[in-house]
Enzyme design. Sequence first.
Site, PDB file in Angstrom:
ATOM      1  N   HIS A 136      58.444  82.655  47.593  1.00  0.00           N
ATOM      2  CA  HIS A 136      58.583  82.800  49.044  1.00  0.00           C
ATOM      3  C   HIS A 136      60.041  82.776  49.503  1.00  0.00           C
ATOM      4  CE1 HIS A 136      54.150  81.394  49.787  1.00  0.00           C
ATOM      5  NE2 HIS A 136      54.249  82.567  49.214  1.00  0.00           N
ATOM      6  N   CYS A 162      70.120  90.708  55.940  1.00  0.00           N
ATOM      7  CA  CYS A 162      70.241  91.504  57.165  1.00  0.00           C
ATOM      8  C   CYS A 162      68.933  92.238  57.440  1.00  0.00           C
ATOM      9  CB  CYS A 162      71.390  92.499  57.002  1.00  0.00           C
ATOM     10  SG  CYS A 162      71.603  93.534  58.468  1.00  0.00           S
ATOM     11  N   VAL A 194      60.645  76.901  49.556  1.00  0.00           N
ATOM     12  CA  VAL A 194      61.906  77.587  49.820  1.00  0.00           C
ATOM     13  C   VAL A 194      63.067  76.587  49.844  1.00  0.00           C
ATOM     14  CG1 VAL A 194      60.801  79.470  51.097  1.00  0.00           C
ATOM     15  CG2 VAL A 194      61.569  77.439  52.346  1.00  0.00           C
ATOM     16  N   ASP A 195      62.800  75.348  49.397  1.00  0.00           N
ATOM     17  CA  ASP A 195      63.800  74.282  49.546  1.00  0.00           C
ATOM     18  C   ASP A 195      64.827  74.218  48.417  1.00  0.00           C
ATOM     19  OD1 ASP A 195      62.411  72.986  47.420  1.00  0.00           O
ATOM     20  OD2 ASP A 195      61.145  71.886  48.829  1.00  0.00           O
ATOM     21  N   TYR A 208      64.544  77.359  61.565  1.00  0.00           N
ATOM     22  CA  TYR A 208      65.048  77.375  60.181  1.00  0.00           C
ATOM     23  C   TYR A 208      66.378  76.649  60.050  1.00  0.00           C
ATOM     24  CZ  TYR A 208      61.136  80.131  58.675  1.00  0.00           C
ATOM     25  OH  TYR A 208      59.852  80.519  58.380  1.00  0.00           O
ATOM     26  N   GLN A 268      56.197  78.110  45.600  1.00  0.00           N
ATOM     27  CA  GLN A 268      56.067  78.680  46.951  1.00  0.00           C
ATOM     28  C   GLN A 268      57.056  78.008  47.890  1.00  0.00           C
ATOM     29  OE1 GLN A 268      51.497  79.290  47.802  1.00  0.00           O
ATOM     30  NE2 GLN A 268      51.790  77.479  46.556  1.00  0.00           N
TER      31      GLN A 268
HETATM   32  P1  OAD Z   1      50.443  73.095  52.220  1.00  0.00           P
HETATM   33  O1  OAD Z   1      51.129  72.249  53.237  1.00  0.00           O
HETATM   34  O2  OAD Z   1      49.432  74.067  52.680  1.00  0.00           O
HETATM   35  O3  OAD Z   1      49.718  72.143  51.169  1.00  0.00           O
HETATM   36  C1  OAD Z   1      50.385  71.057  50.575  1.00  0.00           C
HETATM   37  C2  OAD Z   1      49.410  70.348  49.664  1.00  0.00           C
HETATM   38  O4  OAD Z   1      50.104  69.315  48.994  1.00  0.00           O
HETATM   39  C3  OAD Z   1      48.213  69.714  50.370  1.00  0.00           C
HETATM   40  O5  OAD Z   1      47.010  70.058  49.685  1.00  0.00           O
HETATM   41  C4  OAD Z   1      48.496  68.203  50.274  1.00  0.00           C
HETATM   42  O6  OAD Z   1      47.317  67.451  50.120  1.00  0.00           O
HETATM   43  C5  OAD Z   1      49.310  68.146  49.006  1.00  0.00           C
HETATM   44  N1  OAD Z   1      50.233  66.983  48.927  1.00  0.00           N
HETATM   45  C6  OAD Z   1      50.869  66.328  49.929  1.00  0.00           C
HETATM   46  N2  OAD Z   1      51.656  65.351  49.442  1.00  0.00           N
HETATM   47  C7  OAD Z   1      51.530  65.389  48.078  1.00  0.00           C
HETATM   48  C8  OAD Z   1      52.096  64.639  47.005  1.00  0.00           C
HETATM   49  N3  OAD Z   1      52.968  63.655  47.208  1.00  0.00           N
HETATM   50  N4  OAD Z   1      51.727  64.979  45.743  1.00  0.00           N
HETATM   51  C9  OAD Z   1      50.840  65.981  45.507  1.00  0.00           C
HETATM   52  N5  OAD Z   1      50.267  66.711  46.487  1.00  0.00           N
HETATM   53  C10 OAD Z   1      50.614  66.439  47.753  1.00  0.00           C
HETATM   54  O7  OAD Z   1      51.581  73.813  51.366  1.00  0.00           O
HETATM   55  P2  OAD Z   1      51.494  75.073  50.391  1.00  0.00           P
HETATM   56  O8  OAD Z   1      50.162  75.148  49.709  1.00  0.00           O
HETATM   57  O9  OAD Z   1      52.700  75.016  49.559  1.00  0.00           O
HETATM   58  O10 OAD Z   1      54.296  80.137  53.092  1.00  0.00           O
HETATM   59  O11 OAD Z   1      51.617  76.260  51.404  1.00  0.00           O
HETATM   60  C11 OAD Z   1      51.679  77.569  50.896  1.00  0.00           C
HETATM   61  C12 OAD Z   1      52.441  78.444  51.814  1.00  0.00           C
HETATM   62  O12 OAD Z   1      51.901  78.377  53.122  1.00  0.00           O
HETATM   63  C13 OAD Z   1      53.880  78.063  52.023  1.00  0.00           C
HETATM   64  O13 OAD Z   1      54.742  78.488  51.000  1.00  0.00           O
HETATM   65  C14 OAD Z   1      54.201  78.715  53.300  1.00  0.00           C
HETATM   66  C15 OAD Z   1      52.979  78.377  54.081  1.00  0.00           C
HETATM   67  O14 OAD Z   1      52.665  79.222  55.064  1.00  0.00           O
HETATM   68  C16 OAD Z   1      55.106  80.866  53.865  1.00  0.00           C
HETATM   69  O15 OAD Z   1      55.853  80.369  54.690  1.00  0.00           O
HETATM   70  C17 OAD Z   1      54.999  82.334  53.609  1.00  0.00           C
END
Ligand code: OAD
Length: 253
Positions: free
Chosen positions: A113, A121, A97-98, A60, A95
Amino acid sequence: MNLPLEPGSYLLVLTGAGISAESGIPTFRDADGLWQGHSLEEVASPEGFARDPRTVWRFYAERRADLASAAPNAGHRALVEVEERLGDRFLLVTQNVDGLHTAAGSRRVVELHGNLMRSRCTGCDRWPFKDSTVYRPNGLPICGRCRAKGRNALLRPDVVWFGEPMPRDGMLRIQAFVDAAGPRLRYLAVGTSGVVYPAAAFVDAVRGRGGQTWLVNAELPANADSFDHVEIGPAGTLLPALLASPAAAAAAL
Ligand code: OAD
């Protein structure tokens, strides 16, 4: 295509890692299910942290360092502009965290998230606080308040890991927004693979209430069939056109 927002309509937006991809932040699942060389379970679960807090903190801290050079992109900015038009009839759930939505100027944001730049803590109920700590190879971050009481409780990033509950106030805010919108609800999901719940089920909840649903993603996600309208491509290009005001959309024809 333009997402039609008739007078009085509400817009609920869900974003995932894809919206920040064009800001240079790697997504979670685009590279072999590994996140910067780590399994999600290793660095995004309470069990992983209990097993090896040093690896999790190093990970992190590196993500915090990556953020120092990241800036919002045109996709983030398009969401700021539509919020300025809709006011309280807009809610952005992320979702990510940035913190890039807030950095772009979004105000009505639920960080489902958590936030990478905060810590909390593991041993006391101290409120999560802003923290840009970088990794210290010889020591793990300890809560100053607990130390003052003679305890050695570890700090952890204020992010939601697998198996942990979503922030209750955020979930209640989403529910209140959906209830207020009723059938005037429009829903847009951007840059998310549609496999992590509860967010992956929002689309079905909206459709169950008669709302219209849109998806913008680089590829078809797991829940693509649930959407009324699907646009495949980069969010930084597609969102400004999809969310342009009616006047701007007409002028572009
Ligand atoms: P993912 O990495 O699972 O999915 C990202 C999606 O964005 C994929 O379907 C890509 O095809 C798409 N993508 C990539 N570049 C893109 C662009 N320029 N424009 C549009 N789409 C694009 O990420 P999340 O679905 O956000 O949780 O993941 C959900 C959660 O899983 C996260 O918040 C995290 C992770 O585990 C925790 O850490 C609890």
